[in-house]
Design a protein around this motif. Structure first.
Motif, PDB file in Angstrom:
ATOM      1  N   PRO A 209     -36.855  19.401  62.008  1.00 29.89           N
ATOM      2  CA  PRO A 209     -37.638  19.196  60.527  1.00 29.89           C
ATOM      3  C   PRO A 209     -37.862  20.798  60.129  1.00 29.89           C
ATOM      4  O   PRO A 209     -38.156  20.915  59.005  1.00 29.89           O
ATOM      5  CB  PRO A 209     -38.918  18.613  61.145  1.00 29.89           C
ATOM      6  CG  PRO A 209     -39.028  18.804  62.562  1.00 29.89           C
ATOM      7  CD  PRO A 209     -37.610  18.773  63.074  1.00 29.89           C
ATOM      8  N   PHE A 210     -38.277  21.579  61.034  1.00 28.58           N
ATOM      9  CA  PHE A 210     -38.523  23.123  60.536  1.00 28.58           C
ATOM     10  C   PHE A 210     -37.412  23.588  60.003  1.00 28.58           C
ATOM     11  O   PHE A 210     -37.378  24.493  59.201  1.00 28.58           O
ATOM     12  CB  PHE A 210     -38.778  23.937  61.634  1.00 28.58           C
ATOM     13  CG  PHE A 210     -39.682  25.262  61.471  1.00 28.58           C
ATOM     14  CD1 PHE A 210     -40.792  25.453  60.813  1.00 28.58           C
ATOM     15  CD2 PHE A 210     -38.839  26.518  61.564  1.00 28.58           C
ATOM     16  CE1 PHE A 210     -41.334  26.541  60.622  1.00 28.58           C
ATOM     17  CE2 PHE A 210     -39.373  27.799  61.183  1.00 28.58           C
ATOM     18  CZ  PHE A 210     -40.588  27.575  60.744  1.00 28.58           C
ATOM     19  N   ILE A 211     -36.186  23.668  60.606  1.00 33.71           N
ATOM     20  CA  ILE A 211     -34.953  24.085  59.771  1.00 33.71           C
ATOM     21  C   ILE A 211     -34.492  23.262  58.581  1.00 33.71           C
ATOM     22  O   ILE A 211     -34.275  24.164  57.773  1.00 33.71           O
ATOM     23  CB  ILE A 211     -33.680  23.963  60.918  1.00 33.71           C
ATOM     24  CG1 ILE A 211     -33.864  24.814  62.166  1.00 33.71           C
ATOM     25  CG2 ILE A 211     -32.682  24.040  60.208  1.00 33.71           C
ATOM     26  CD1 ILE A 211     -33.986  26.055  62.065  1.00 33.71           C
ATOM     27  N   THR A 212     -34.970  22.134  58.357  1.00 30.36           N
ATOM     28  CA  THR A 212     -34.889  21.189  57.297  1.00 30.36           C
ATOM     29  C   THR A 212     -35.739  22.111  56.049  1.00 30.36           C
ATOM     30  O   THR A 212     -35.311  22.193  55.064  1.00 30.36           O
ATOM     31  CB  THR A 212     -35.399  19.897  57.276  1.00 30.36           C
ATOM     32  OG1 THR A 212     -34.025  19.140  58.271  1.00 30.36           O
ATOM     33  CG2 THR A 212     -35.134  19.144  55.977  1.00 30.36           C
ATOM     34  N   LEU A 213     -36.956  22.244  56.540  1.00 33.47           N
ATOM     35  CA  LEU A 213     -37.850  23.176  55.790  1.00 33.47           C
ATOM     36  C   LEU A 213     -37.273  24.456  55.097  1.00 33.47           C
ATOM     37  O   LEU A 213     -37.404  24.828  53.999  1.00 33.47           O
ATOM     38  CB  LEU A 213     -39.310  23.295  56.377  1.00 33.47           C
ATOM     39  CG  LEU A 213     -40.442  23.769  55.627  1.00 33.47           C
ATOM     40  CD1 LEU A 213     -40.485  23.068  54.194  1.00 33.47           C
ATOM     41  CD2 LEU A 213     -41.703  23.836  56.316  1.00 33.47           C
ATOM     42  N   ILE A 214     -36.943  25.444  56.153  1.00 33.51           N
ATOM     43  CA  ILE A 214     -36.349  26.747  55.990  1.00 33.51           C
ATOM     44  C   ILE A 214     -35.406  26.618  55.006  1.00 33.51           C
ATOM     45  O   ILE A 214     -35.221  27.253  54.021  1.00 33.51           O
ATOM     46  CB  ILE A 214     -35.879  27.120  57.423  1.00 33.51           C
ATOM     47  CG1 ILE A 214     -37.088  27.805  58.165  1.00 33.51           C
ATOM     48  CG2 ILE A 214     -35.018  28.295  56.731  1.00 33.51           C
ATOM     49  CD1 ILE A 214     -37.920  28.804  57.614  1.00 33.51           C
ATOM     50  N   LYS A 215     -34.422  25.747  54.982  1.00 32.14           N
ATOM     51  CA  LYS A 215     -33.039  25.461  54.097  1.00 32.14           C
ATOM     52  C   LYS A 215     -33.701  24.965  52.822  1.00 32.14           C
ATOM     53  O   LYS A 215     -33.250  25.576  51.724  1.00 32.14           O
ATOM     54  CB  LYS A 215     -32.344  24.430  54.790  1.00 32.14           C
ATOM     55  CG  LYS A 215     -31.528  24.859  56.021  1.00 32.14           C
ATOM     56  CD  LYS A 215     -30.833  23.748  56.682  1.00 32.14           C
ATOM     57  CE  LYS A 215     -29.752  22.880  55.967  1.00 32.14           C
ATOM     58  NZ  LYS A 215     -29.040  22.197  56.735  1.00 32.14           N
ATOM     59  N   ALA A 216     -34.787  24.089  52.761  1.00 32.18           N
ATOM     60  CA  ALA A 216     -35.283  23.681  51.485  1.00 32.18           C
ATOM     61  C   ALA A 216     -35.718  24.836  50.707  1.00 32.18           C
ATOM     62  O   ALA A 216     -35.366  25.250  49.521  1.00 32.18           O
ATOM     63  CB  ALA A 216     -36.425  22.413  51.811  1.00 32.18           C
ATOM     64  N   ILE A 217     -36.771  25.711  51.449  1.00 29.90           N
ATOM     65  CA  ILE A 217     -37.411  26.844  50.601  1.00 29.90           C
ATOM     66  C   ILE A 217     -36.281  27.863  50.466  1.00 29.90           C
ATOM     67  O   ILE A 217     -36.276  28.297  49.356  1.00 29.90           O
ATOM     68  CB  ILE A 217     -38.377  27.411  51.639  1.00 29.90           C
ATOM     69  CG1 ILE A 217     -39.582  26.398  52.042  1.00 29.90           C
ATOM     70  CG2 ILE A 217     -39.013  28.642  51.467  1.00 29.90           C
ATOM     71  CD1 ILE A 217     -40.425  26.934  53.148  1.00 29.90           C
ATOM     72  N   GLY A 218     -35.589  28.307  51.070  1.00 28.29           N
ATOM     73  CA  GLY A 218     -34.657  29.213  51.020  1.00 28.29           C
ATOM     74  C   GLY A 218     -33.528  29.314  50.014  1.00 28.29           C
ATOM     75  O   GLY A 218     -33.418  29.821  49.039  1.00 28.29           O
ATOM     76  N   ASN A 219     -33.229  27.687  49.857  1.00 26.04           N
ATOM     77  CA  ASN A 219     -32.124  27.373  48.797  1.00 26.04           C
ATOM     78  C   ASN A 219     -32.845  27.279  47.490  1.00 26.04           C
ATOM     79  O   ASN A 219     -32.552  27.565  46.439  1.00 26.04           O
ATOM     80  CB  ASN A 219     -31.302  26.085  49.267  1.00 26.04           C
ATOM     81  CG  ASN A 219     -30.354  26.121  50.139  1.00 26.04           C
ATOM     82  OD1 ASN A 219     -29.797  27.161  50.282  1.00 26.04           O
ATOM     83  ND2 ASN A 219     -30.539  25.113  51.416  1.00 26.04           N
ATOM     84  N   ASP A 220     -34.158  26.861  47.572  1.00 25.96           N
ATOM     85  CA  ASP A 220     -34.965  26.817  46.342  1.00 25.96           C
ATOM     86  C   ASP A 220     -35.209  28.186  45.638  1.00 25.96           C
ATOM     87  O   ASP A 220     -34.947  28.318  44.473  1.00 25.96           O
ATOM     88  CB  ASP A 220     -36.414  26.198  46.662  1.00 25.96           C
ATOM     89  CG  ASP A 220     -36.985  25.460  45.377  1.00 25.96           C
ATOM     90  OD1 ASP A 220     -36.432  25.780  44.138  1.00 25.96           O
ATOM     91  OD2 ASP A 220     -37.983  24.783  45.398  1.00 25.96           O
TER      92      ASP A 220
END
Length: 234
Positions: A209-220
């Motif tokens: 879930p932490f990687i999912t969050l990192i990807k969401a933030i970074g791509n945003d």
């Protein structure tokens, strides 16, 4: 703009690096290094925007003439564009649509950095353990983490399970302490799944879930940097 192109690619790389190191076991220091690199890439890209893209913006603050940060453009605490930057946009850009697009994009970036869009819950419990109904949990934003890593601390190793989901538990591997006034909060970061015997394959099939969050933030952030790039090259 070259500087925006650079940070778009850099943040992409940092996301991929976090994904890659997450697959490694027992490599705490490397995970810390990649997490810090991601946070610093995001944070410094905002300050670079201030100092390069809008370098001619002068804020009525003597300290700001020497030290310029993204907070000159967007106030994280107030959650809005600084009035002086608004005035700067009015004076610099005659195209109303272009000016409004710049404003909206920078507001989007500001909201990503604050705790408006992405929240990182922290607790006063020095173990970072969050219990259901616990009083004293505070939600921090990306900018809080950036400043904490830059000025005051580094992540500590941790081995606690936060809560359960279905038949597996969610753990955190790091603790980052953040000062909020005189209060000290402990923020659990990174982590993954803890699976009982027989559920290992199920746990492996679900993304950390932490990687999912990192990807969401970074791509945003990347999407908004691309938008800003397009607006400024019109």
């Amino acid at each position: 703009m070259e500087v925006l192109d650079y940070y778009i690619e850099d943040i992409k790389y940092r996301i991929e690096a976090c994904e890659a190191v997450d697959k490694e076991k027992n490599n705490f220091n490397k995970k810390v290094a990649e997490f810090r690199a991601f946070i610093f890439s995001v944070g410094s890209s905002m300050d670079i925007i201030r100092n390069n893209v809008f370098e001619d913006y002068e804020k009525n603050n003597s300290q700001s003439d020497k030290i310029k940060h993204f907070s000159d453009i967007y106030s994280i605490k107030k959650g809005k564009i600084q009035n002086e930057f608004d005035e700067y946009l009015n004076n610099k850009y005659t195209d109303q649509k272009q000016k409004q697009q710049i404003r909206i994009t920078l507001e989007n970036l500001g909201e990503i950095l604050s705790n408006k869009k992405y929240q990182f819950p922290a607790t006063k419990n020095p173990l970072g353990l969050m219990l259901e109904g616990e009083v004293g949990i505070k939600e921090f934003g990306l900018w809080d983490i950036y400043n904490s890593l830059k000025h005051s601390c580094y992540p500590l190793e941790s081995h606690f399970v936060l809560f359960t989901k279905d038949i597996i538990g969610e753990k955190h591997e790091m603790l980052l302490y953040i000062f909020d006034g005189n209060e000290k909060y402990y923020l659990p970061i990174w982590g993954g799944w803890v699976a009982p015997e027989g559920a290992e394959d199920y746990a492996k099939s679900i993304e950390n879930p932490f990687i999912t969050l990192i990807k969401a933030i970074g791509n945003d952030i990347i999407d908004n940097l691309k938008t800003l790039n397009e607006i400024l090259t019109i």
